[in-house]
Motif scaffolding. Structure first.
Motif, PDB file in Angstrom:
ATOM      1  N   ILE A   1      23.951  25.926  15.237  1.00 34.40           N
ATOM      2  CA  ILE A   1      23.757  26.020  13.795  1.00 34.40           C
ATOM      3  C   ILE A   1      23.814  27.485  13.385  1.00 34.40           C
ATOM      4  N   PHE A   2      24.557  27.751  12.315  1.00 33.16           N
ATOM      5  CA  PHE A   2      24.652  29.121  11.807  1.00 33.16           C
ATOM      6  C   PHE A   2      24.326  29.106  10.311  1.00 33.16           C
ATOM      7  N   PRO A   3      23.129  29.627   9.909  1.00 31.36           N
ATOM      8  CA  PRO A   3      22.774  29.654   8.485  1.00 31.36           C
ATOM      9  C   PRO A   3      23.451  30.814   7.769  1.00 31.36           C
ATOM     10  N   VAL A   4      23.994  30.549   6.594  1.00 28.19           N
ATOM     11  CA  VAL A   4      24.686  31.565   5.805  1.00 28.19           C
ATOM     12  C   VAL A   4      23.990  31.693   4.451  1.00 28.19           C
ATOM     13  N   ARG A   5      23.632  32.927   4.084  1.00 26.92           N
ATOM     14  CA  ARG A   5      22.933  33.130   2.815  1.00 26.92           C
ATOM     15  C   ARG A   5      23.864  32.829   1.639  1.00 26.92           C
ATOM     16  N   LEU A   6      23.350  32.033   0.685  1.00 19.26           N
ATOM     17  CA  LEU A   6      24.079  31.697  -0.535  1.00 19.26           C
ATOM     18  C   LEU A   6      23.195  31.981  -1.747  1.00 19.26           C
TER      19      LEU A   6
ATOM     20  N   GLN B   1      37.872  30.190  11.150  1.00 17.58           N
ATOM     21  CA  GLN B   1      37.651  29.595  12.471  1.00 17.58           C
ATOM     22  C   GLN B   1      37.987  28.103  12.492  1.00 17.58           C
ATOM     23  N   GLY B   2      38.016  27.476  11.319  1.00 24.97           N
ATOM     24  CA  GLY B   2      38.374  26.062  11.242  1.00 24.97           C
ATOM     25  C   GLY B   2      37.209  25.171  10.848  1.00 24.97           C
ATOM     26  N   VAL B   3      37.232  24.709   9.593  1.00 26.96           N
ATOM     27  CA  VAL B   3      36.187  23.810   9.087  1.00 26.96           C
ATOM     28  C   VAL B   3      36.742  22.388   9.066  1.00 26.96           C
ATOM     29  N   LEU B   4      36.143  21.543   9.862  1.00 27.88           N
ATOM     30  CA  LEU B   4      36.576  20.140   9.899  1.00 27.88           C
ATOM     31  C   LEU B   4      36.186  19.421   8.615  1.00 27.88           C
ATOM     32  N   CYS B   5      34.938  19.627   8.170  1.00 26.14           N
ATOM     33  CA  CYS B   5      34.454  18.906   6.982  1.00 26.14           C
ATOM     34  C   CYS B   5      33.452  19.769   6.219  1.00 26.14           C
ATOM     35  N   LEU B   6      33.619  19.814   4.912  1.00 27.14           N
ATOM     36  CA  LEU B   6      32.714  20.550   4.030  1.00 27.14           C
ATOM     37  C   LEU B   6      31.975  19.561   3.146  1.00 27.14           C
ATOM     38  N   LEU B   7      30.655  19.685   3.100  1.00 32.22           N
ATOM     39  CA  LEU B   7      29.822  18.899   2.184  1.00 32.22           C
ATOM     40  C   LEU B   7      29.368  19.830   1.073  1.00 32.22           C
ATOM     41  N   GLY B   8      29.867  19.617  -0.157  1.00 31.72           N
ATOM     42  CA  GLY B   8      29.596  20.544  -1.251  1.00 31.72           C
ATOM     43  C   GLY B   8      28.931  19.887  -2.439  1.00 31.72           C
TER      44      GLY B   8
ATOM     45  N   GLY C   1      23.244  28.002   3.277  1.00 33.92           N
ATOM     46  CA  GLY C   1      24.030  26.841   3.667  1.00 33.92           C
ATOM     47  C   GLY C   1      24.083  26.823   5.181  1.00 33.92           C
ATOM     48  N   TYR C   2      24.456  25.672   5.762  1.00 33.60           N
ATOM     49  CA  TYR C   2      24.438  25.561   7.225  1.00 33.60           C
ATOM     50  C   TYR C   2      25.814  25.200   7.776  1.00 33.60           C
ATOM     51  N   ALA C   3      26.255  26.005   8.755  1.00 29.56           N
ATOM     52  CA  ALA C   3      27.473  25.696   9.505  1.00 29.56           C
ATOM     53  C   ALA C   3      27.053  25.084  10.838  1.00 29.56           C
ATOM     54  N   LEU C   4      27.423  23.839  11.057  1.00 29.07           N
ATOM     55  CA  LEU C   4      27.185  23.174  12.342  1.00 29.07           C
ATOM     56  C   LEU C   4      28.477  23.275  13.149  1.00 29.07           C
ATOM     57  N   ASN C   5      28.454  24.115  14.165  1.00 32.96           N
ATOM     58  CA  ASN C   5      29.640  24.350  14.983  1.00 32.96           C
ATOM     59  C   ASN C   5      29.696  23.332  16.114  1.00 32.96           C
ATOM     60  N   THR C   6      30.797  22.587  16.181  1.00 26.51           N
ATOM     61  CA  THR C   6      31.008  21.564  17.206  1.00 26.51           C
ATOM     62  C   THR C   6      32.312  21.875  17.954  1.00 26.51           C
ATOM     63  N   PRO C   7      32.552  21.241  19.095  1.00 25.75           N
ATOM     64  CA  PRO C   7      33.809  21.469  19.819  1.00 25.75           C
ATOM     65  C   PRO C   7      35.054  21.105  19.008  1.00 25.75           C
ATOM     66  N   ASP C   8      34.904  20.260  17.969  1.00 31.17           N
ATOM     67  CA  ASP C   8      36.056  19.808  17.187  1.00 31.17           C
ATOM     68  C   ASP C   8      36.155  20.496  15.831  1.00 31.17           C
ATOM     69  N   GLY C   9      35.365  21.541  15.603  1.00 29.58           N
ATOM     70  CA  GLY C   9      35.400  22.234  14.325  1.00 29.58           C
ATOM     71  C   GLY C   9      34.021  22.280  13.694  1.00 29.58           C
ATOM     72  N   THR C  10      33.939  22.958  12.560  1.00 28.93           N
ATOM     73  CA  THR C  10      32.655  23.187  11.886  1.00 28.93           C
ATOM     74  C   THR C  10      32.424  22.157  10.792  1.00 28.93           C
ATOM     75  N   ILE C  11      31.182  21.676  10.722  1.00 25.35           N
ATOM     76  CA  ILE C  11      30.720  20.885   9.578  1.00 25.35           C
ATOM     77  C   ILE C  11      29.852  21.822   8.754  1.00 25.35           C
ATOM     78  N   PHE C  12      30.211  22.044   7.487  1.00 21.72           N
ATOM     79  CA  PHE C  12      29.448  22.994   6.663  1.00 21.72           C
ATOM     80  C   PHE C  12      28.818  22.266   5.485  1.00 21.72           C
ATOM     81  N   TYR C  13      27.497  22.454   5.319  1.00 22.22           N
ATOM     82  CA  TYR C  13      26.750  21.876   4.196  1.00 22.22           C
ATOM     83  C   TYR C  13      26.301  23.014   3.297  1.00 22.22           C
ATOM     84  N   THR C  14      26.738  22.991   2.019  1.00 23.78           N
ATOM     85  CA  THR C  14      26.463  24.123   1.126  1.00 23.78           C
ATOM     86  C   THR C  14      25.052  24.130   0.562  1.00 23.78           C
ATOM     87  N   GLY C  15      24.424  22.944   0.388  1.00 21.39           N
ATOM     88  CA  GLY C  15      23.211  22.917  -0.425  1.00 21.39           C
ATOM     89  C   GLY C  15      23.570  23.318  -1.845  1.00 21.39           C
TER      90      GLY C  15
END
Length: 548
Positions: free
Chosen positions: A130-135, A183-190, A144-158
């Protein structure tokens, strides 16, 4: 290659109650745990939280609950959850963690699994991290949170906006967002709440000009209503007050705690010597801050208007400033409050909900976030369905294929295998838990139906007393009513209620044995039919038969 599932336990097609789950193989990551406040028709309900059975059933595989910021729509259910799931780990930034600790203390919950995190510092969980990014939002340390997985990042913005004037603990790290996107975002939740608003939210989220104008035009005492959750608004107020000689008086324990934290931790630069006490309440140059909580809007102000506050009385020389725009859900109540203030002779300054927006992403903010993240798939979250559709339209407008924009409802599962979307129809059970008062137990539909019946038609209570040995009737049926009819003007109706009740009681006493259930059911059935024919109402009927 991983199997990834994404679904919402709350937050889709509604405002508030945000809770999103990302499952990577067997590891579960929960993002936010919010509440929403009840509508008027939910009689007596204080707030609503998501059903969290999924957390209880899968606690062994849950790596943590990750809080984006300290607002109730995103964090308000945490106390109710950890009361039942004490071994859940909760991750939050410093300001959010401090708010949560106070909430737990106020609710007398002993919980030690709060893990304080810093923005831009990775937290590893085996193959995932998990990588938290200040927004930027209206509260410090929002991430917001970047969940880094072997298949790409899932990012939730809040919740977020892009506003270059908000610095320090409010400043969005656009460079980090762009890096994650490369780096490659598989899915963004915005988020979607303002997706139907054209342009950027900024600068309409700023209120310093209105505050400055109000301070310059007001010679006497100023009373300001604020939401404790919107810290940046309070900071703007303090910045403008610091340019004057006025003194601040803070009313309310919770509001005082928030402001002390802001000043002590450097979230706002304000001289504490300028904060007065109760002795300064009637000073001509005082600025009195009153909290205006969302679950009971204008309660504190109403108490002052009606003369029930021990310390503050509104004078005809006062000016009352509403530091939040009046919204659809509280418009009627706000108009009444403003009218009552005007009757006293005080001046009122309000905000336009068109010109003064909260810190949520409008269409251009959303498109900028999408451009930075460049996700393969996009999931609109946080908002009513019309907002989610507007969010999807913004994504489509900048070139994301429509088949890659996933509009879902709570419980709908999105499945990726090896980074590819799979057409798998799966649903997770979702529901609302209705919270009344301090109880963390769900109130349930039956209780609400009873309350609705009581509010619409009132109650009729039938009381009778029997001899314990002979089963003879010692005290003939008495009738008590509340909220149904005026007894003195309906003596014939009352007499008939007594007659029907006595008839049912006699029918169910035989051989020195009393059928209590049949008495209660019989009285309820016959009286319901009779009262509806006579009055058109269906009051709640309760029968009390006792032996002495």
């Amino acid at each position: 290659m991983s199997k990834i599932k994404i679904f919402a336990l709350g937050g889709l097609n509604e405002e508030g109650k945000n809770m999103y789950v990302v499952k990577v193989d067997n590891d579960n990551f929960i993002f936010d745990a919010g509440l929403k406040y009840a509508e008027d028709k939910l009689l007596g309900i204080d707030y609503i939280i998501p059903n969290f059975d999924y957390i209880k059933e899968n606690i062994k595989n849950i790596k943590g609950l990750f809080i984006t910021h300290g607002h109730e729509k995103n964090m308000g259910a945490v106390c109710d959850i950890v009361r039942e799931v004490p071994n859940l780990k909760v991750y939050a930034t410093k300001f959010s963690a401090n708010i949560l600790r106070k909430e737990l203390m106020d609710n007398d919950i002993k919980f030690k699994n709060i893990i304080e995190i810093d923005p831009h510092k990775k937290i590893s969980f085996g193959r995932n991290s998990i990588f938290p990014v200040r927004l930027t939002h209206s509260i410090p340390d929002n991430v917001g949170y970047a969940l880094n997985t072997p298949d790409g990042t899932i990012f939730y913005t809040g919740n977020y906006v892009f506003d270059a004037t908000m610095l320090g603990p409010y400043k969005a790290d656009i460079g980090k967002l762009a890096y994650i996107g490369k780096q490659g975002v598989l899915c963004l939740l915005g988020e979607s709440m303002y997706a139907d608003k054209i342009g950027y939210t900024s600068p309409k989220n700023r209120v310093s000009k209105l505050i400055k104008d109000t301070l310059s035009k007001t010679e006497n005492r100023l009373i300001v209503t604020v939401f404790t959750a919107h810290v940046s608004r309070i900071e703007e107020l303090f910045n403008e007050i610091s340019k004057t000689t006025r003194r601040v008086v803070v009313m309310g324990h919770k509001l005082q705690g928030i402001i002390n934290d802001m000043i002590n931790n450097g979230y706002v630069n304000f001289d504490k010597e300028r904060i007065g006490d109760l002795s300064n309440i009637n000073d001509k140059d005082a600025v009195i801050l009153i909290s205006n909580e969302r679950e009971k809007p204008f309660t504190n102000l109403n108490r002052i208007i009606n003369g029930y506050d021990k310390f503050v009385k509104i004078k005809d020389t006062d000016t009352v400033l509403f530091l939040e725009p009046v919204n659809d859900y509280n418009e009627k109540l706000a108009i009444k409050v403003i009218d009552d203030i005007s009757k006293v002779g005080a001046s009122v300054v309000t905000m336009s909900k068109k010109d003064h927006l909260l810190h949520h992403a409008s269409s251009e903010d959303i498109m900028l976030m999408l451009d930075l993240m460049n996700p393969k798939y996009y999931v609109p979250v946080e908002g009513e369905y019309r907002h989610m559709v507007a969010n999807a339209n913004a994504a489509s407008h900048i070139g994301i294929p429509k088949e890659n924009i996933l509009l879902k409802q709570n419980g709908d599962v999105i499945t990726f295998i090896g980074g590819k979307l799979k057409n798998v129809k799966e649903r997770i059970k979702t529901d609302d838990i209705l919270i009344d008062g301090n109880s963390s137990k769900d109130i349930g539909e039956l209780v609400l139906k009873d309350r609705e019946m009581l509010s619409d038609n009132g109650i009729v209570i039938i009381c009778a007393t029997l001899d314990k040995r002979s089963k003879d009737i010692l005290a003939y049926p008495e009738v008590l009513t509340r909220g149904f009819i005026y007894v003195k003007e309906n003596t014939e109706l009352i007499d008939e209620i007594k007659r029907i009740s006595l008839e049912v009681i006699n029918e169910n006493i035989s051989n020195n044995y009393v059928e209590y259930n049949k008495i209660k059911l019989g009285i309820r059935e016959r009286l319901s039919h009779y009262l509806f024919e006579e009055t058109g109402c269906k009051p709640m009927i309760i029968t009390v038969v006792q032996e002495v």
